[in-house]
Design a protein around this motif. Structure first.
Motif, PDB file in Angstrom:
ATOM      1  N   LEU A 288      36.381  47.191  63.371  1.00 14.77           N
ATOM      2  CA  LEU A 288      35.472  46.078  63.094  1.00 14.77           C
ATOM      3  C   LEU A 288      34.621  46.341  61.862  1.00 14.77           C
ATOM      4  CD1 LEU A 288      34.314  44.936  66.649  1.00 14.77           C
ATOM      5  CD2 LEU A 288      36.316  44.266  65.316  1.00 14.77           C
ATOM      6  N   LYS A 289      34.300  47.594  61.616  1.00 13.60           N
ATOM      7  CA  LYS A 289      33.579  47.940  60.398  1.00 13.60           C
ATOM      8  C   LYS A 289      34.387  47.513  59.175  1.00 13.60           C
ATOM      9  CE  LYS A 289      32.231  52.159  60.359  1.00 13.60           C
ATOM     10  NZ  LYS A 289      32.318  53.639  60.192  1.00 13.60           N
ATOM     11  N   LEU A 290      35.679  47.755  59.222  1.00  9.69           N
ATOM     12  CA  LEU A 290      36.555  47.355  58.118  1.00  9.69           C
ATOM     13  C   LEU A 290      36.659  45.840  58.026  1.00  9.69           C
ATOM     14  CD1 LEU A 290      39.445  49.937  58.606  1.00  9.69           C
ATOM     15  CD2 LEU A 290      37.521  50.083  57.027  1.00  9.69           C
ATOM     16  N   ALA A 291      36.933  45.194  59.166  1.00  7.27           N
ATOM     17  CA  ALA A 291      37.120  43.745  59.170  1.00  7.27           C
ATOM     18  C   ALA A 291      35.892  43.026  58.623  1.00  7.27           C
ATOM     19  CB  ALA A 291      37.430  43.269  60.585  1.00  7.27           C
ATOM     20  N   GLY A 296      36.434  38.885  51.028  1.00 14.66           N
ATOM     21  CA  GLY A 296      36.296  38.830  49.582  1.00 14.66           C
ATOM     22  C   GLY A 296      36.777  40.077  48.866  1.00 14.66           C
ATOM     23  N   LYS A 297      37.241  41.078  49.607  1.00 16.53           N
ATOM     24  CA  LYS A 297      37.653  42.334  48.989  1.00 16.53           C
ATOM     25  C   LYS A 297      39.104  42.693  49.253  1.00 16.53           C
ATOM     26  CE  LYS A 297      32.941  44.121  49.380  1.00 16.53           C
ATOM     27  NZ  LYS A 297      32.057  45.143  49.972  1.00 16.53           N
ATOM     28  N   VAL A 298      39.684  42.107  50.281  1.00 17.26           N
ATOM     29  CA  VAL A 298      41.095  42.325  50.612  1.00 17.26           C
ATOM     30  C   VAL A 298      41.746  40.952  50.716  1.00 17.26           C
ATOM     31  CG1 VAL A 298      42.717  43.215  52.340  1.00 17.26           C
ATOM     32  CG2 VAL A 298      40.628  44.494  51.823  1.00 17.26           C
ATOM     33  N   GLU A 299      42.963  40.826  50.193  1.00 16.62           N
ATOM     34  CA  GLU A 299      43.679  39.545  50.252  1.00 16.62           C
ATOM     35  C   GLU A 299      43.640  39.026  51.691  1.00 16.62           C
ATOM     36  OE1 GLU A 299      46.199  37.627  51.285  1.00 16.62           O
ATOM     37  OE2 GLU A 299      46.084  36.261  49.592  1.00 16.62           O
ATOM     38  N   ALA A 304      44.044  39.455  57.567  1.00 21.36           N
ATOM     39  CA  ALA A 304      44.263  38.756  58.835  1.00 21.36           C
ATOM     40  C   ALA A 304      45.399  39.395  59.625  1.00 21.36           C
ATOM     41  CB  ALA A 304      44.573  37.283  58.564  1.00 21.36           C
ATOM     42  N   SER A 305      46.484  39.731  58.945  1.00 21.06           N
ATOM     43  CA  SER A 305      47.635  40.337  59.618  1.00 21.06           C
ATOM     44  C   SER A 305      47.286  41.715  60.159  1.00 21.06           C
ATOM     45  CB  SER A 305      48.818  40.436  58.647  1.00 21.06           C
ATOM     46  OG  SER A 305      49.192  39.163  58.172  1.00 21.06           O
ATOM     47  N   VAL A 306      46.603  42.520  59.350  1.00 20.25           N
ATOM     48  CA  VAL A 306      46.238  43.874  59.781  1.00 20.25           C
ATOM     49  C   VAL A 306      45.317  43.811  60.986  1.00 20.25           C
ATOM     50  CG1 VAL A 306      44.962  45.954  59.152  1.00 20.25           C
ATOM     51  CG2 VAL A 306      46.594  44.975  57.544  1.00 20.25           C
ATOM     52  N   LEU A 307      44.263  42.994  60.912  1.00 22.28           N
ATOM     53  CA  LEU A 307      43.318  42.919  62.029  1.00 22.28           C
ATOM     54  C   LEU A 307      43.998  42.416  63.293  1.00 22.28           C
ATOM     55  CD1 LEU A 307      40.504  43.086  63.243  1.00 22.28           C
ATOM     56  CD2 LEU A 307      40.053  40.779  62.358  1.00 22.28           C
ATOM     57  N   SER A 308      44.837  41.399  63.169  1.00 21.00           N
ATOM     58  CA  SER A 308      45.501  40.829  64.340  1.00 21.00           C
ATOM     59  C   SER A 308      46.362  41.862  65.053  1.00 21.00           C
ATOM     60  CB  SER A 308      46.346  39.629  63.907  1.00 21.00           C
ATOM     61  OG  SER A 308      47.050  39.087  65.004  1.00 21.00           O
ATOM     62  N   PHE A 309      47.188  42.563  64.291  1.00 24.06           N
ATOM     63  CA  PHE A 309      48.076  43.548  64.918  1.00 24.06           C
ATOM     64  C   PHE A 309      47.311  44.798  65.355  1.00 24.06           C
ATOM     65  CE2 PHE A 309      51.395  40.982  62.959  1.00 24.06           C
ATOM     66  CZ  PHE A 309      52.410  41.044  63.906  1.00 24.06           C
ATOM     67  N   ALA A 310      46.363  45.251  64.563  1.00 22.66           N
ATOM     68  CA  ALA A 310      45.589  46.442  64.943  1.00 22.66           C
ATOM     69  C   ALA A 310      44.855  46.198  66.254  1.00 22.66           C
ATOM     70  CB  ALA A 310      44.605  46.806  63.833  1.00 22.66           C
TER      71      ALA A 310
END
Length: 487
Positions: A288-291, A296-299, A304-310
């Motif tokens: 969540l710290k990353l999300a 505005g810093k990651v495409e 969205a894909s990384v957070l969803s699967f992680a």
């Protein structure tokens, strides 16, 4: 032919990591070449002897960054050996990267003072990987630019297809699509999208939500654009809205071990085991710290894909993880500021249509992870779970297949679902208005006839003709077909 680099390290140290995607082997080649999904290495380029450091330097230079291996093997490298290498090459790119990661994963300083030189170097090559925000370390003159940090990081290779999909600017196309519609048509298209996104997200879990639960989930999706950071209390509230069984409502992250069960009985039926309860909060804090930091810093589609699967791999709740993971996909797009407020890409509709591909993306992590769990079946629903590997496997993983799938679904959601539904609505309006001006037909009857004809390749079926023969003039049927044929 002998292995070198990461595969040599994996075998020599007996590391419990995922299979190396392209293991490096010495072979009769004149230069490095990828053949049969392996990296062929000329003998002159291969590291000599059994030096762990030599194989590490080779791997980081020629094979890229494998944090699963590095997190487990670097603490096994003697501090003296690492320090000698740094002193011998104080400006060396790869020795500085290894020194930086050695300190991060060993959780100790190599030396109080370092005399490293040279320009700042990136840990992840932007030509090879999708990168995240810069995190510069002046001590090592290293920039950790991964999708995460040294506590939690995924890697996404910049494959040709991922590069091509990102170049399509799917969110810009979605915004342009919305701007090109009348407000009435857009509202109707979005009503369809929100409803079918809800139905498909539940259908993926083989559930049919009651009307009140479906309406609650639609409202949840509409709230994705509201500015709010992710934390445990917010996710708990979202989880409570996602599930249909009130007994499964969470109060906090799970304190029990859960697992996914396939059709087989016993331990063989356990298809995936998420992290132990003691690790869940630690992992979620990092994720969540990353999300919260990526907006505005990651495409956005990558984030969205990384957070969803992680999220679904951590499985922080006993139930509702799948539906919540798909909501988080929308949340990241909405929070990015790059998607028009209220606009939704119905990715769950596309996922439901591509369930085999969805499963394959999930299995890119779940299958190799399952290999590192020893599961014992004691009867009924009583199991024992023993993780045979390091917990870091949940912290460092290759998300390339998951991101590729997420991008494909966003493309389909826009071009196959929203575009087609909008064309359907526009065709319906055109035919309905034209017939309504020429004939006196009950509104509900005309709606049924136009919709059924549009869904039947422009033809009013014989069944429909018989159904409405006492209330609709015969020439109306032919007029509907003629108008649709002219669209």
């Amino acid at each position: 032919m002998s292995y070198v680099g990461y595969e040599w390290i994996r075998q020599q140290l007996k590391l419990q990591v995922f299979p190396i995607r392209r293991p490096a082997r010495v072979g009769p080649v004149s230069r490095l070449a990828i053949e049969d999904n392996a990296l062929r290495v000329p003998a002159a380029v291969a590291p000599q002897g059994d030096s762990l450091l030599a194989h590490l330097l080779f791997a980081v230079k020629h094979e890229g960054i494998n944090l699963q291996v590095l997190a487990q093997c670097l603490p096994k490298l003697a501090a003296h050996e690492m320090l000698v290498a740094v002193m011998a090459q104080p400006s060396g790119r790869y020795v500085r990267i290894l020194g930086f990661l050695w300190e991060a994963f060993s959780q100790q300083l190599l030396a109080e003072e370092l005399l490293v030189t040279g320009p700042t170097v990136a840990v992840f090559d932007p030509k090879r990987y999708i990168c995240g925000p810069d995190q510069r370390c002046a001590r090592w003159r290293v920039n950790f630019n991964g999708l995460g940090n040294t506590g939690y990081c995924v890697t996404v290779e910049r494959t040709p297809e991922i590069t091509e999909l990102l170049a399509q600017n799917i969110l810009e196309k979605a915004n342009a699509f919305a701007c090109g519609l009348s407000q009435q048509t857009l509202d109707r298209a979005m009503s369809w999208a929100y409803l079918h996104e809800t139905q498909s997200s539940f259908a993926i879990e083989h559930e049919q939500p009651l009307q009140d639960k479906a309406q609650a989930f639609v409202q949840l999706l509409r709230q994705a654009h509201e500015s709010r950071l992710l934390d445990e209390s917010y996710l708990v509230a979202l989880q409570n809205l996602c599930i249909t069984n009130p007994l499964d409502k969470a109060v906090f992250y799970r304190h029990q071990q859960n697992w996914l069960q396939g059709p087989l009985r016993g331990a063989m039926g356990v298809t995936y085991v998420p992290p132990e309860p003691s690790e869940v909060r630690l992992l979620m804090v990092e994720l969540l710290k990353l999300a919260n930091h990526w907006h505005g810093k990651v495409e956005p589609l990558v984030a969205a894909s990384v957070l969803s699967f992680a999220f679904v791999f951590i499985h922080p709740f006993m139930d509702g993880n799948g539906r919540l993971s798909r909501f988080l996909y929308h949340y990241m797009l909405a929070q990015s500021g790059q998607l028009r407020k209220g606009l939704l890409l119905p990715v769950s509709v596309a996922m439901k249509r591509n369930e085999d591909a969805y499963l394959q993306a999930l299995q890119s992590f779940s299958i190799p992870m399952r290999e590192h769990w020893q599961v014992g079946w004691l009867g009924d629903e009583d199991y024992t779970f023993d993780l045979l590997a390091d917990q870091s496997l949940y912290r460092y993983w290759d998300a390339t297949e998951c991101v590729l799938f997420g991008l494909r679904m966003a493309q389909q959601a826009l071009e196959q679902d929203l575009y087609e539904e909008t064309r359907f609505l526009q065709a319906f309006d055109r035919v309905y208005r034209a017939i309504d001006l020429r004939f006196d037909v009950r509104g509900k009857d005309l709606s049924v006839l136009v919709i059924s004809a549009l869904q039947n390749q422009g033809k009013v079926s014989n069944n429909r003709r018989r159904q409405f023969q006492n209330t609709v003039q015969p020439q109306v049927f032919d007029a509907i077909e003629e108008l649709i044929g002219g669209i």
